[in-house]
Design a protein around this motif. Structure first.
Motif, PDB file in Angstrom:
ATOM      1  N   GLY A 126      18.279  27.565  77.157  1.00 34.69           N
ATOM      2  CA  GLY A 126      19.362  26.604  77.315  1.00 34.69           C
ATOM      3  C   GLY A 126      19.849  26.005  76.020  1.00 34.69           C
ATOM      4  N   MET A 127      19.380  26.514  74.877  1.00 36.23           N
ATOM      5  CA  MET A 127      19.760  25.985  73.576  1.00 36.23           C
ATOM      6  C   MET A 127      20.959  26.763  73.021  1.00 36.23           C
ATOM      7  N   ASN A 128      21.587  26.205  71.997  1.00 35.92           N
ATOM      8  CA  ASN A 128      22.748  26.822  71.370  1.00 35.92           C
ATOM      9  C   ASN A 128      22.372  27.314  69.973  1.00 35.92           C
ATOM     10  N   PRO A 129      22.164  28.627  69.813  1.00 38.11           N
ATOM     11  CA  PRO A 129      21.765  29.147  68.504  1.00 38.11           C
ATOM     12  C   PRO A 129      22.919  29.152  67.511  1.00 38.11           C
ATOM     13  N   THR A 130      22.590  28.936  66.258  1.00 36.93           N
ATOM     14  CA  THR A 130      23.582  28.974  65.196  1.00 36.93           C
ATOM     15  C   THR A 130      22.912  29.418  63.909  1.00 36.93           C
ATOM     16  N   SER A 131      23.691  29.855  62.950  1.00 42.19           N
ATOM     17  CA  SER A 131      23.157  30.244  61.641  1.00 42.19           C
ATOM     18  C   SER A 131      23.360  29.094  60.672  1.00 42.19           C
ATOM     19  N   THR A 181       9.807  19.703  75.892  1.00 49.12           N
ATOM     20  CA  THR A 181       9.089  20.926  76.263  1.00 49.12           C
ATOM     21  C   THR A 181       9.610  21.522  77.563  1.00 49.12           C
ATOM     22  N   SER A 182      10.635  20.923  78.132  1.00 50.11           N
ATOM     23  CA  SER A 182      11.213  21.434  79.378  1.00 50.11           C
ATOM     24  C   SER A 182      12.614  21.967  79.110  1.00 50.11           C
ATOM     25  N   LYS A 183      13.122  22.798  80.017  1.00 53.26           N
ATOM     26  CA  LYS A 183      14.479  23.318  79.874  1.00 53.26           C
ATOM     27  C   LYS A 183      15.499  22.185  79.935  1.00 53.26           C
ATOM     28  N   ALA A 184      15.228  21.202  80.744  1.00 52.31           N
ATOM     29  CA  ALA A 184      16.149  20.072  80.855  1.00 52.31           C
ATOM     30  C   ALA A 184      16.255  19.324  79.532  1.00 52.31           C
ATOM     31  N   ALA A 185      15.110  19.180  78.855  1.00 54.36           N
ATOM     32  CA  ALA A 185      15.107  18.455  77.579  1.00 54.36           C
ATOM     33  C   ALA A 185      15.729  19.282  76.459  1.00 54.36           C
ATOM     34  N   LEU A 186      15.569  20.597  76.523  1.00 56.39           N
ATOM     35  CA  LEU A 186      16.069  21.472  75.459  1.00 56.39           C
ATOM     36  C   LEU A 186      17.528  21.868  75.654  1.00 56.39           C
ATOM     37  N   LYS A 187      18.041  21.707  76.851  1.00 60.86           N
ATOM     38  CA  LYS A 187      19.391  22.160  77.168  1.00 60.86           C
ATOM     39  C   LYS A 187      20.433  21.520  76.251  1.00 60.86           C
ATOM     40  N   GLY A 188      21.252  22.397  75.665  1.00 67.70           N
ATOM     41  CA  GLY A 188      22.343  21.934  74.817  1.00 67.70           C
ATOM     42  C   GLY A 188      21.975  21.665  73.384  1.00 67.70           C
ATOM     43  N   ARG A 189      20.715  21.741  73.042  1.00 69.29           N
ATOM     44  CA  ARG A 189      20.323  21.485  71.660  1.00 69.29           C
ATOM     45  C   ARG A 189      20.762  22.640  70.752  1.00 69.29           C
ATOM     46  N   GLY A 190      21.288  22.282  69.596  1.00 68.43           N
ATOM     47  CA  GLY A 190      21.615  23.289  68.605  1.00 68.43           C
ATOM     48  C   GLY A 190      20.373  23.673  67.834  1.00 68.43           C
ATOM     49  N   VAL A 191      20.160  24.979  67.634  1.00 67.20           N
ATOM     50  CA  VAL A 191      18.971  25.449  66.933  1.00 67.20           C
ATOM     51  C   VAL A 191      19.367  26.505  65.908  1.00 67.20           C
ATOM     52  N   ALA A 192      18.846  26.364  64.712  1.00 69.51           N
ATOM     53  CA  ALA A 192      19.064  27.359  63.664  1.00 69.51           C
ATOM     54  C   ALA A 192      18.148  28.542  63.922  1.00 69.51           C
ATOM     55  N   ALA A 193      18.737  29.691  64.220  1.00 68.53           N
ATOM     56  CA  ALA A 193      17.970  30.894  64.557  1.00 68.53           C
ATOM     57  C   ALA A 193      18.019  31.883  63.400  1.00 68.53           C
ATOM     58  N   GLN A 194      17.003  32.754  63.339  1.00 64.00           N
ATOM     59  CA  GLN A 194      16.848  33.658  62.197  1.00 64.00           C
ATOM     60  C   GLN A 194      17.027  35.125  62.546  1.00 64.00           C
ATOM     61  N   SER A 195      17.289  35.452  63.796  1.00 63.16           N
ATOM     62  CA  SER A 195      17.454  36.860  64.165  1.00 63.16           C
ATOM     63  C   SER A 195      18.252  36.955  65.458  1.00 63.16           C
ATOM     64  N   ARG A 196      18.698  38.161  65.768  1.00 62.91           N
ATOM     65  CA  ARG A 196      19.474  38.379  66.990  1.00 62.91           C
ATOM     66  C   ARG A 196      18.626  38.111  68.230  1.00 62.91           C
ATOM     67  N   VAL A 197      17.348  38.480  68.179  1.00 63.95           N
ATOM     68  CA  VAL A 197      16.481  38.233  69.339  1.00 63.95           C
ATOM     69  C   VAL A 197      16.221  36.739  69.497  1.00 63.95           C
ATOM     70  N   GLN A 198      16.058  36.018  68.400  1.00 62.46           N
ATOM     71  CA  GLN A 198      15.888  34.571  68.502  1.00 62.46           C
ATOM     72  C   GLN A 198      17.117  33.914  69.134  1.00 62.46           C
ATOM     73  N   ASN A 199      18.292  34.466  68.872  1.00 62.89           N
ATOM     74  CA  ASN A 199      19.489  33.953  69.533  1.00 62.89           C
ATOM     75  C   ASN A 199      19.348  34.062  71.056  1.00 62.89           C
ATOM     76  N   LYS A 200      18.856  35.221  71.510  1.00 60.85           N
ATOM     77  CA  LYS A 200      18.681  35.431  72.941  1.00 60.85           C
ATOM     78  C   LYS A 200      17.615  34.493  73.514  1.00 60.85           C
ATOM     79  N   GLU A 201      16.543  34.312  72.764  1.00 60.72           N
ATOM     80  CA  GLU A 201      15.477  33.418  73.224  1.00 60.72           C
ATOM     81  C   GLU A 201      16.000  31.987  73.359  1.00 60.72           C
TER      82      GLU A 201
END
Length: 408
Positions: A206-211, A181-201
């Protein structure tokens, strides 16, 4: 009940076949009388789910209500599970006559629908609690669509009529394989995002968005291709990937971009219908919304139970994560305000922010049972049954949210 209406023509070219005008709240008998001289019509409607499924129920209940209230003058032929056109081609299928009614998702083709995409870019607003989100989010989205007619116009330019400007099935949240739940814990995690704004979020956290293909989500999470996936409770429950990613992060007041679907009809078919038929198709969207709410809450229960059974939790983000979301949302709002996707971006953002406040107050005033319920307490609330939503629908249709766009 009814007044005589001639063949009307909107500035954008929308018309109807004239006939009686029926007021919102009219009885079934009044609608049947107004449609007494109408020639019977059958509309081809596409459901996003299999026959009888939780996701498909909104289409089936809607069609049944329209058939009943039109005294059989309007009937439907169903195509299930996106059988006529995949989600990103529904708008073309409506325009070329393969379908008459279907769900268009502007987020899948943002270049075709820039105005609708701009509205979706502001879909992070509202409470993120399971009951509140459904009530407040829809009110906000409808208010935005009524405030600027750009989305209506761009749909008509594609040969389709926008009936319901948005429907959603719950807040988007990151479902992760490990807690954090912290930026330190989330940093570098790959996340499947569903929109351009979710990529920015995701990047702001600190996460790495991907499709990643929805059908491959479970395997991707299980094999570590991604560590998290942005999803609604419905997507997570039906996708079956909670077992692999049962750790869910959220903030009760600040959400993620939550692009929804729409309901649209072929503009050519719409223009052939008498005014009362158009009004009936519009007014019985309350039945579609009722089924959508019930299906979303049914899936929320399934998701909550799956999270618990898989050893996961719904945990609120640390302040630093929330501050990152607030910052990126301010940037998105400025981009919408300054952009040219709609004729008055500043007004759209102002309406959205005001609607967020207004609908929070409105649902409190309506006294709908369940407002304020947390994910932890959701199962207990759900056991009491779905609350009476008619006062909520009346507030939508009597006000500007849906009343402003009602055919007249």
């Amino acid at each position: 009940m009814a007044v005589l209406a001639g063949c009307s023509d909107s500035p954008s070219g929308e018309t109807n076949a004239g006939g009686a005008s029926v007021e919102y709240g009219a009885s079934k008998a009044e609608y049947a009388e107004a449609l007494g001289d109408m020639d019977a019509v059958e509309l081809v409607i596409q459901s996003t789910g299999p026959k009888g499924s939780a996701t498909g129920r909104r289409f089936e209940d809607y069609a049944a209500a329209v058939e009943e209230w039109s005294d059989g003058k309007i009937t439907f032929e169903f195509v299930y599970s996106n059988g006529a056109a995949p989600p990103d081609e529904v708008y073309a299928a409506l325009a070329d006559g393969r379908l008459d009614v279907g769900s268009v998702m502007p987020s899948l083709t943002p270049d075709e629908f820039p105005a609708a995409t701009a509205i979706n870019d502001l879909s992070h607003l509202g409470s993120q609690l399971p009951v509140d989100w459904m009530l407040q989010w829809h009110g906000i989205m409808f208010e935005m669509a009524a405030a600027v007619d750009d989305a209506d116009r761009e749909f008509e330019e594609h040969g389709i009529k926008l009936l319901l400007p948005a429907f959603g099935s719950g807040a988007y949240m990151p479902y992760c394989t490990e807690p954090g739940t912290s930026k330190a814990a989330l940093k570098g995690r790959g996340v499947a995002a569903q929109s351009r704004v979710q990529n920015k979020e995701a990047e702001a956290m600190g996460m790495n968005p991907t499709s990643i293909n929805y059908a491959e989500m479970y395997e991707g999470l299980q094999r570590g291709v991604v560590d998290c996936a942005f999803s609604t409770v419905t997507g997570a429950a039906l996708g079956g990937f909670i077992e692999a990613a049962p750790q869910v992060g959220f903030d009760a007041e600040h959400g993620f971009n939550s692009p929804g679907g729409t309901i649209a009809i072929s503009l050519a078919r719409w223009n052939e219908l008498p005014l009362a038929a158009q009004q009936l198709l519009y007014d019985r969207l309350d039945v579609l919304l009722q089924a959508n709410f019930e299906g979303a809450w049914e899936n929320t229960l399934a998701a909550v139970q799956a999270v618990q059974e898989s050893g996961g939790t719904f945990q609120e983000f640390d302040d630093e994560v929330v501050e990152s979301l607030v910052t990126v949302h301010e940037q998105v709002e400025k981009q919408v305000a300054d952009g040219d996707a709609v004729s008055d971006g500043e007004r759209l953002v102002e309406v959205a922010k005001q609607a967020e406040t207004d609908w929070a107050e409105r649902i409190e005033e309506l006294g709908i049972d369940g407002v304020g319920t947390s994910y932890a307490d959701f199962a207990q609330w759900y056991a009491g049954g779905t609350p009476d939503l008619q006062p909520y629908f009346d507030a939508l249709w009597d006000g500007t949210a849906m009343g402003e766009r009602r055919p007249s």
